[in-house]
Write a protein that holds these residues in place. Sequence first.
Motif, short mmCIF file in Angstrom:
data_model
loop_
_atom_site.label_atom_id
_atom_site.label_comp_id
_atom_site.label_asym_id
_atom_site.label_seq_id
_atom_site.Cartn_x
_atom_site.Cartn_y
_atom_site.Cartn_z
N GLN A 92 -9.39 15.39 -0.60
CA GLN A 92 -8.76 15.77 -1.85
C GLN A 92 -7.59 16.71 -1.59
O GLN A 92 -7.70 17.65 -0.80
N ALA A 93 -6.47 16.42 -2.25
CA ALA A 93 -5.28 17.27 -2.13
C ALA A 93 -4.63 17.35 -3.50
O ALA A 93 -4.00 16.40 -3.95
N GLY A 94 -4.82 18.46 -4.18
CA GLY A 94 -4.31 18.59 -5.54
C GLY A 94 -5.03 17.62 -6.46
O GLY A 94 -6.25 17.42 -6.36
N PRO A 95 -4.30 16.95 -7.33
CA PRO A 95 -4.96 16.01 -8.25
C PRO A 95 -5.31 14.67 -7.63
O PRO A 95 -5.97 13.85 -8.27
N GLY A 96 -4.86 14.40 -6.41
CA GLY A 96 -5.10 13.10 -5.79
C GLY A 96 -5.77 13.21 -4.44
O GLY A 96 -6.25 14.27 -4.04
N ARG A 97 -5.76 12.10 -3.73
CA ARG A 97 -6.35 12.05 -2.39
C ARG A 97 -5.26 11.78 -1.38
O ARG A 97 -4.34 10.98 -1.60
N LEU A 98 -5.39 12.44 -0.23
CA LEU A 98 -4.37 12.39 0.81
C LEU A 98 -4.99 11.93 2.12
O LEU A 98 -6.11 12.31 2.45
N LEU A 99 -4.24 11.11 2.86
CA LEU A 99 -4.61 10.72 4.22
C LEU A 99 -3.45 11.05 5.14
O LEU A 99 -2.30 10.73 4.83
N LEU A 100 -3.75 11.70 6.26
CA LEU A 100 -2.76 12.00 7.28
C LEU A 100 -3.27 11.55 8.64
O LEU A 100 -4.45 11.75 8.96
N GLY A 101 -2.40 10.97 9.43
CA GLY A 101 -2.80 10.54 10.77
C GLY A 101 -1.65 10.62 11.75
O GLY A 101 -0.49 10.46 11.38
#
Length: 758
Positions: A195-204
């Motif tokens: 979760q990142a703020g109001p949404g979902r985040l993916l980092l790679g």
Amino acid sequence: MKLALLLGASIVPLAFAGAVSAQTAAAIEGPTTALEEVVVTGQPQMRNRTDDVVPTLSYDVEYFQRFEPLTAGDALKRVPSVAFLSDVLESDGVRLRGLDPGYTQILINGERVPGAGVDRSFFVDRIPAELIERVEVVRSSSANRSGDAVAGAINIVLRDALSLDGGYVRVGALSWKDSEYGQWGGTFGAVWGGQAGPGRLLLGANVQDRRNPKAKYSQRFSGPNGTLNNTEVQTDVRDGTDYSFNAAYEVDVAGGVLELSGVFVRTDRYQDEDSLEYRSGIETNANLLTVNDNDLDIRTDNLSLRGKYEREMFGGETTFKLGYANIDDQQYEFEGESEYLRDTVVFPDEDRYTLDSTRTDISDEETAWALEHKRDLSNGVELEFGVQGVQKDREIDIAETPRIRFNVPNAPAARPAVPAFGAFAAVPGGLGTIEETRIDPYVMLSGETGALKWEAGLRYETTDTTITDLTAPAASRVTENDYAELLPSASLRISLNETDRIILSAARTVRRPDFNRLSPATLEEEFGDSDFIGNPTLQPEKAWGVDAGFERRLGRRGVVGINAFYRDVSDLVEETNTGRVGSAGAGTFVYTVDNVGDGQVWGLEFDLSTPLDFVGMPSTGVFLNYSWLDSSIEDFIGDRRFNSQSDYVLNLGFTQDIPTWGAAFGATYRKQGDAESRVLAEEVVTTYGADLEVFLEKRIFSNTVLRLTGSNLLDSSKDEVFDKFDNVADQRSRTYAEYELETESAGPVYQLVMRVAF
């Protein structure tokens, strides 16, 4: 002896698999997010049984991951009907059903991506395997996808913002046995989702060393069973590093869902080819003909940015898409050659030294957009329609410096330490642009009634192309070519019972012309002694295709299937003789290309992927796929197959989980059939050796797994036979200019990887 030991090592584990599976098969406890991807799950990972109407094979990352593939190409080696014509240890241009890469559509997350190749294909070894969530082999076409898929499509689905809750780190070491002490490299990757703020985040992010050390050996004869003219001993080492970064974000906006994603991949590679050529095959200094040093420096950047917004409106679901993709391929090649037997004085006295330098800079970018809408009609029927557009801009800059040559009879060349090359000048066909605009509306109906699920649609593809070649004569530097094709498609799935189903599909597809065949520049002595000039007015090749398959579920997770396919291809692009005398004089000609051919492609594809729970071995998984491939085309000599189509592809293997030990092991074996090619003035037969890969893994903590893999354990080789001729008349009469046998081989690659979830 080595082969026997390796095969024995791969068979022995199966002998006691039954005893191992008698242990408890309870799955290891852990979260169902990143941990699933790094710990031993206690059960084999099989092919998915998709709900798609169009015949589609789907493989989650877990199916490949235990063998730790470095690239998407390495992963694709295990799926049905995928062949490669690459060098040993390389898997770049996908040849689905054995056909040229230009016949296969490569998709990233369902969207087209540009490639640097002249055939519009995308090299899948540019995508690190660590980015993949799953791979789909789409055997037929649908109206809502581009029709450039005569052989089918490969859809590489990358991880999105919903893929993980948590993350993991991957650290490993690789070893190549191309020197006394071996060569070592590293690999590192990290992925996080949450979760990142109001949404979902993916980092790679991922960094991995790549190395491909090969040994080559060539014998050149006057003809089959003729005099041995010379031999060549060569080393070819490709060394580099791949860097990648990916991100995805998903958030609710104004009653809809907004998805943003981006991927950047950089390939940094240096290729060093060194060769020694000997007279009459006598490999001594007294018979040394040439010493050649050929170096190639490559840097390729791939960037893909995508945005999608989806929400309920207008009585249905509307989707807006906008994307940008770019490939920037920069290469610099240097070749220096020393000659020693132009007179009677042998090595070390040098007779002539030649230097060549070439620069390649190709940029291909595509801006894509789409507006799509779905809505339910009566009786469970769904209507989908939309329009998709692509603007392609390709810039080509291939230039070389004037050749530097020193003639020094009976004395070493007094050449400078750093060659003073002249200014670069464009090669014929090497400087220009290609602008291509596509606007493709489509409409599609689909539905499900009882045991039947179906879809049918129409796609209308329009293409406007402007080709600017600054190396062509002034009158033909700018040419335009417009065409449009109507592409119908239909698929039907019939569920016979809870385990069995039949899938039928028919579609019309196209293959757009290769870029190098559109250039109006003249290439001298391109085919033996004859010249070649492109044809900017080429039309696309068209194909009608059908697929008919049967699939059965085995137990809870196993699948077995068989599929037959047929393609009837018209307007094939083939070489034709203009009748004009070539630059080399009488007996040579200027050739071009035109839509003058027809051909057929057909085959059978069998695949099995199942755990052996139905015989009391739930922790043992096996997979087997075999594709029999054939085709027919009429060329300037007679009947042949489509060029470089392997006659079969075989993959088989197993995985064995040992849940109570937190361990697993497995092996996979691959063999690809011979591939023949015939073009003007040259014919080639390519044969590949078998490939064996194994893995061993052990869970060392609740969130950590250690995995050892070995690939190319049979020291696979690629063997080629070249029949070379000065012209087509000699080719027909079998009057040889040269007959060459070439083999290249590489040793095993070992990889030790640790994955830690958090």
